[in-house]
Write an enzyme that holds these catalytic residues in place. Structure first.
Site, PDB file in Angstrom:
ATOM      1  N   LYS A   9      -4.060   3.627  16.398  1.00 51.30           N
ATOM      2  CA  LYS A   9      -5.448   4.063  16.200  1.00 51.30           C
ATOM      3  C   LYS A   9      -6.341   3.556  17.320  1.00 51.30           C
ATOM      4  CE  LYS A   9      -7.509   2.500  12.450  1.00 51.30           C
ATOM      5  NZ  LYS A   9      -8.752   1.760  12.782  1.00 51.30           N
ATOM      6  N   HIS A  56       0.850  -1.188   0.000  1.00 43.75           N
ATOM      7  CA  HIS A  56       0.000   0.000   0.000  1.00 43.75           C
ATOM      8  C   HIS A  56       0.885   1.236   0.000  1.00 43.75           C
ATOM      9  CE1 HIS A  56       0.888  -0.456   4.270  1.00 43.75           C
ATOM     10  NE2 HIS A  56       0.244  -1.598   4.240  1.00 43.75           N
TER      11      HIS A  56
END
Length: 917
Positions: A572, A144
């Site tokens: 996160k 990615h």
């Protein structure tokens, strides 16, 4: 380029000195002359189309003051300028390294520095040899890339760098200087006129080519050079040899299926073929040079009977090409040998393409390697040891490192998909519905499946998803039979139980077609990502190691188990401080489980480019790992713009790789029975307290009413999907924007950087430190000061948080907060962020005893300050464009020119910050 890319890491010895680390060189200030040169050229080539370019770059006017007709060009000028700054800093960093080496100073983190400190610390030759025997470092390119630059732009960057080096590193006549400057100007002109944004999202094949670009241009030569540098340093320090295979590359590009429907089994097959083609092709030029250079003939030297026999056998496998090879190089046996190698290499490539080659292809890279070793030995025996070492040994090293595979391709898939597919298969096999992990009988059915003989899956009616997963495992078995080095590991993301891992073992065994009897079992690597999963990871591994069938497979694989640690999702999930502490604790616990079961546990660190995704300088990050958790073996992800920052040019790549390998070696040389203060006593107690306080504060924020709407509306997170920077979607399962759990960490971090909140790298730390000192008073303050001076992990967390907080700009952040539809919720969220930022700054300055943030990071601070006026104008324009595009019901009715400009602001702001996420 990341501000940390060229900065020297502080000493890697875990026993940190009481005084602060040595200041890093201010590459940004040192590069002033180069920056002035490039800036003048950019203004020169850009002023015809953009008369305001000089004032824009100087910060005298903002991008919003440029007429709309030239707005996109104004954004383009900033994008090009940020790229030129990165090139100038990279060039100056390389020159600084050369100046230090010429002065006889070993730069911090180099092999010479690591070995010298080992000697000072009393590490003997035997201990160094033992550490070298375990040394295996594997950077891993991930699938990615947050890189917004196309390969075309990267190639222009490389040409500019080369032109700069040519111009500035030698003495030239005035006419020659003018010619070289004209050539450099031409490249700047091409960069200025080259479109930066992708018109279409890249395909997986294009992403594979993006990764291959760095091998073709730099890494095929750089990795053997790093091994050579280690060999040289060892010969000087302790008369030892470098392990030839201590450094390899892996990749996820073409194998990362997690949330990317475009990575099918067929796509992975094509990626494997492309990597193989690249490796084989990389040897052509070397063999051509050997055939041209090795002109040693029978009239001067005599060749041993053994070599003559080897040559005759090699020529015999060249078919009808033999006559031509012998005729072209009559009496020059080394040339004939090199030409025959080239002939068989070409036959190997032809066979891969499905042609019928005249010569015999190489069955394995090991066969090619043995023949190259024969050539080197023959050269030594005939009195040409220098030619053997300088001309043939590099080929030998390259073959050991890259074989016929370039990279070890990892496969990654989400545990949810694996369980769903296996449940479907078991339901078809058993003739009854099996729900999967929710079924109480699931653990026992998995255990029996692992013991049972593999059923025939070919006649089962399966969904497309499951059929493709079966095809993938069949491909992996086929590829590993052909070349075991071509496949790395199966990474199971979102691993939450031992059964998740057993499901992968079942599929691998059932689809192997007998491969397990030929090669070692496919390595299955759990990826622990959330705080909860990190805390449970040692129990999961303990359960897996206690499973007899799995333990047998691990024994066949050499009693090794790799574990991947997720920096992104844990951040996160729990915030920056808690993520770092839980990652450190998990490693210690996992190592203990491995020792108890006599399995060597090693770690794969899933770090991103940004600080909040683990992107601290590699040397410091490795030095901060708990003692004994590295032990010679380390994998680490390299993503997006970090790949181009580290590996676009040879000099920088050599430095980055040497520091990476050097940091692993340095950590491994620490006595394994010593515990750092981080891991025992009052430090551990303080870490636990601070982590808990920080996590509570962070969770209070993300659970505030209206927070998710704030995130979506006060950032360009939804618009990021329009930026064509990767083949896969921003969410794993296409969930709605209200579900942060499925939002990938890259857009999470990217969005908070675009709106200059940067809270993923600092939020919660101020409250944690303040509450800790509030409860414990002066002894607590003294303890934190002591931890900052002596704990590598605490120092790393605070320093990186300080840099992120310095990059945050709440006056700009307030502009984005005004985009939120609910003004009351927006005010509440922003007020909480603003208060925590103020408190965090106050507490960090208490620890650092500085008057303002980032004074100890002059290069980082100078670059940020130099761009402040430009960046403010870019952010104001982005906010304005977000309003316009959203008012036009998103991209459906918004003006195309506004959408293009918005995407360009995203691109340029990320370039100005030095990373995307």
């Amino acid at each position: 380029m990341s501000h940390a890319t060229l900065a020297a890491a502080p000493p890697l010895n875990p026993a940190m000195r009481e005084e602060p680390p040595l200041p890093r060189p201010d590459t940004f200030s040192m590069a002033k002359d180069v920056l002035d040169l490039l800036r003048s050229m950019l203004i020169d080539v850009g002023s015809n189309l953009l008369p305001e370019i000089d004032d824009l770059l100087a910060g005298r006017i903002s991008v919003g003051e440029v007429p709309e007709a030239r707005r996109f060009l104004a954004l383009q000028s900033f994008g090009v300028w940020h790229q030129l700054i990165a090139i100038a800093m990279e060039y100056e960093g390389a020159q600084y390294r050369r100046r230090e080496e010429r002065a006889g100073r070993a730069m911090i983190g180099t092999f010479a520095d690591v070995l010298e400190r080992a000697r000072e610390n009393g590490v003997d030759r035997e201990a160094i040899g033992a550490a070298l025997s375990r040394l295996k470092v594997q950077p891993t390119m991930t699938a990615h890339p947050t890189e917004t630059k196309r390969v075309t732009v990267l190639e222009i960057h490389r040409r500019i760098y080369r032109r700069l080096t040519e111009l500035l590193t030698r003495d030239w006549t005035p006419h020659e200087v003018a010619t070289l400057k004209a050539a450099l100007r031409a490249e700047v002109e091409v960069l200025w006129l080259t479109g930066e944004l992708r018109l279409e999202k890249p395909s997986v094949a294009q992403e594979v080519d993006w990764g291959i670009h760095f091998f073709d241009e730099v890494l095929f030569e750089a990795l053997p050079s790093v091994v050579d540098s280690l060999d040289h340093a060892l010969s000087q320090a302790c008369d030892l040899k470098a392990p030839e295979t201590c450094l390899h590359f892996a990749s996820w590009i073409g194998g990362d299926r997690d949330g990317n429907p475009f990575v099918t089994a067929d796509v992975t097959r094509q990626a494997l073929a492309r990597y193989r083609e690249t490796a084989i092709g990389s040897y052509r030029a070397i063999l051509g040079r050997l055939a041209a250079d090795l002109s040693i003939g029978v009239s001067v030297v005599s060749f041993s009977p053994e070599f003559r026999s080897a040559l005759d056998g090699l020529l015999a496998q060249c078919g009808s090409e033999r006559v031509g090879i012998e005729k072209r190089n009559a009496g020059e046996h080394f040339r004939q040998y090199a030409a025959a190698l080239a002939c068989r290499l070409e036959a190997t490539a032809e066979a891969d393409r499905g042609a019928a080659p005249v010569a015999t292809p190489f069955a394995r890279p090991a066969e090619f390697l043995r023949l190259v070793q024969t050539l080197r030995e023959a050269l030594r025996e005939t009195g040409a040891p220098a030619a053997a070492e300088r001309k043939v040994l590099p080929l030998e090293r390259r073959l050991r490192l890259f074989g016929f595979h370039t990279v070890a391709l990892d496969i990654r898939q989400n545990a949810t998909v694996v369980n769903r597919s296996l449940a479907e298969i078991l339901s078809a096999v058993d003739g009854r519905a099996i729900a999967g992990p929710e079924d109480p009988a699931w653990p026992e059915r998995l255990a029996s499946a692992l013991r049972d003989e593999a059923p025939d899956l070919s006649g089962l009616e399966l969904s497309d998803e499951t059929r493709d997963l079966v095809a993938l495992f069949e491909l992996l078995a086929e590829a590993r039979r052909r070349d075991p080095a071509a496949i790395g590991a199966f990474i199971l993301s979102m691993t939450t139980s031992a059964e998740d891992l057993i499901a992968v073992y079942v599929l691998s065994q059932w689809c192997s077609g007998g491969a397990s009897g030929i090669v070692a079992p496919l390595p299955i690597v759990p990826l622990f990502e959330t705080i909860e999963d990190l805390r449970a990871s040692h129990e999961i591994l303990d359960t897996i190691f206690s499973n007899r069938a799995v333990r047998r497979l691990l024994r066949e694989a050499g009693d090794r188990q790799e574990v991947m640690l997720g920096y992104s999702d844990s951040n996160k999930d729990g915030g920056f401080f808690t993520s770092n502490w839980e990652l450190a604790k998990a490693q210690v616990a996992l190592k203990r489980v491995g020792h108890r079961h006599r399995v060597e546990v090693s770690f794969f660190h899933g770090r991103g480019g940004s600080v909040s995704r683990g992107g601290a300088p590699a040397g410091r990050a490795i030095a901060a790992q708990p003692i004994g958790t590295v032990d010679g073996r380390l994998r680490v992800t390299e993503q997006g713009e970090i790949v181009s920052a580290k590996f676009a040019n040879r000099g920088t790549a050599l430095t980055m790789l040497e520091r990476l390998v050097g940091a692993v070696l340095d950590h491994t040389l620490q006595p394994p029975d010593t515990a750092r203060p981080d891991e025992i006593g009052e430090y551990k107690e303080a870490f636990e307290a601070l982590s808990g306080l920080s996590q509570v504060k962070y969770l209070d924020l993300v659970r505030m009413p209206g927070f998710i709407d704030y995130f979506n509306e006060a950032s360009p997170v939804e618009e990021l999907g329009l930026l064509k920077i990767g083949s896969r979607p921003a969410r794993r399962f296409g969930s709605a924007p209200q579900n942060l759990g499925d939002l990938r960490a890259i857009p999470w971090v990217f969005a908070w950087s675009q709106n200059r909140h940067m809270l993923t790298g600092w939020y919660g730390i101020g409250t944690a430190l303040s509450s800790f000192t509030g409860v414990r008073g002066e002894p607590g303050r003294a303890l934190l000061q002591k931890m900052y001076d002596t704990s590598p992990l605490f120092r790393l967390v605070i320093d990186e948080a300080e840099k992120l907080l310095f990059q945050a700009d709440l006056s700009i952040a307030r502009l984005y907060a005004d985009l939120v539809g609910d003004p009351v919720a927006a005010a509440n969220v922003f007020r909480a962020i603003e208060a925590e930022a103020k408190l965090t700054e106050e507490m960090i300055l208490f620890l650092t005893e500085e008057r303002s943030l980032a004074l100890r990071f002059p290069e980082f601070r100078a670059r940020a300050e130099g761009m402040r006026a430009q960046m403010e104008g870019l952010h104001r324009l982005q906010v304005d464009l977000l309003r316009k595009v959203r008012a036009g019901r998103g991209t459906n009715e918004a003006r195309p020119e506004d959408i293009d400009a918005l995407l360009m602001t995203i691109h340029v702001i990320s370039g100005g910050l030095g990373w995307t996420g």
